[in-house]
Write a protein that holds these residues in place. Structure first.
Motif, short mmCIF file in Angstrom:
data_model
loop_
_atom_site.label_atom_id
_atom_site.label_comp_id
_atom_site.label_asym_id
_atom_site.label_seq_id
_atom_site.Cartn_x
_atom_site.Cartn_y
_atom_site.Cartn_z
N ARG A 49 -1.12 -0.98 -0.88
CA ARG A 49 0.12 -0.39 -1.36
C ARG A 49 1.02 -1.46 -1.99
O ARG A 49 1.62 -1.26 -3.04
CB ARG A 49 0.86 0.33 -0.24
N ALA A 50 1.07 -2.64 -1.36
CA ALA A 50 1.87 -3.74 -1.91
C ALA A 50 1.32 -4.18 -3.27
O ALA A 50 2.09 -4.41 -4.21
CB ALA A 50 1.88 -4.92 -0.93
N VAL A 51 0.01 -4.28 -3.39
CA VAL A 51 -0.60 -4.66 -4.68
C VAL A 51 -0.23 -3.63 -5.74
O VAL A 51 0.18 -3.99 -6.86
CB VAL A 51 -2.13 -4.81 -4.56
N ASP A 52 -0.34 -2.34 -5.42
CA ASP A 52 -0.01 -1.28 -6.38
C ASP A 52 1.46 -1.36 -6.81
O ASP A 52 1.77 -1.25 -8.00
CB ASP A 52 -0.28 0.10 -5.78
N GLU A 53 2.37 -1.53 -5.85
CA GLU A 53 3.79 -1.56 -6.16
C GLU A 53 4.15 -2.79 -7.00
O GLU A 53 4.95 -2.69 -7.94
CB GLU A 53 4.61 -1.53 -4.87
N ILE A 54 3.56 -3.92 -6.70
CA ILE A 54 3.85 -5.13 -7.47
C ILE A 54 3.26 -5.02 -8.87
O ILE A 54 3.89 -5.44 -9.85
CB ILE A 54 3.34 -6.38 -6.72
N ALA A 55 2.08 -4.43 -8.99
CA ALA A 55 1.49 -4.22 -10.32
C ALA A 55 2.37 -3.30 -11.16
O ALA A 55 2.60 -3.56 -12.35
CB ALA A 55 0.08 -3.65 -10.20
N GLU A 56 2.90 -2.24 -10.57
CA GLU A 56 3.79 -1.33 -11.30
C GLU A 56 5.07 -2.04 -11.73
O GLU A 56 5.53 -1.88 -12.87
CB GLU A 56 4.14 -0.11 -10.43
N ALA A 57 5.66 -2.83 -10.83
CA ALA A 57 6.88 -3.57 -11.17
C ALA A 57 6.61 -4.59 -12.27
O ALA A 57 7.43 -4.78 -13.18
CB ALA A 57 7.44 -4.26 -9.93
N THR A 58 5.45 -5.22 -12.22
CA THR A 58 5.07 -6.20 -13.24
C THR A 58 4.91 -5.53 -14.60
O THR A 58 5.39 -6.05 -15.61
CB THR A 58 3.77 -6.93 -12.84
N ALA A 59 4.27 -4.39 -14.64
CA ALA A 59 4.09 -3.66 -15.90
C ALA A 59 5.45 -3.27 -16.48
O ALA A 59 5.68 -3.41 -17.69
CB ALA A 59 3.22 -2.42 -15.69
#
Length: 91
Positions: A49-59
């Motif tokens: 979940r942390a990886v997904d959220e950070i990837a979304e914020a990065t995008a």
């Protein structure tokens, strides 16, 4: 600074960062912060979940950045491709 996370914006990265590039950077960040290369079974859900959220914020960050002298970023909410597509006008 985590050395295996590379800069994902032009002109450092010649092409737009792909979804895979962004996810790899997010994974490296979560690994660095958590201290785990791979989570134990009982931590897998929160790790992913942390990886997904950070990837979304990065995008979102990359889509919103304006770099002087470079082409403009994509519109907010743009879905990034896994691999660059050929241009239709390319011969």
């Amino acid at each position: 600074m985590c050395r295996s996370i590379k800069t994902l914006r032009p002109p450092v990265l010649p092409e737009e960062a792909t979804e895979d590039d962004i996810r790899a950077a997010a994974l490296q960040y979560v690994r660095k912060i958590s201290g785990f290369r791979a989570p134990a079974a009982h931590n897998r859900e929160v790790f992913e979940r942390a990886v997904d959220e950070i990837a979304e914020a990065t995008a979102r960050l990359l889509d919103g950045l304006e770099v002087r002298g470079a082409r403009t970023g994509g519109a907010a909410g743009t879905v990034r491709k896994r691999a660059p597509e050929p241009r239709p006008d390319a011969v």
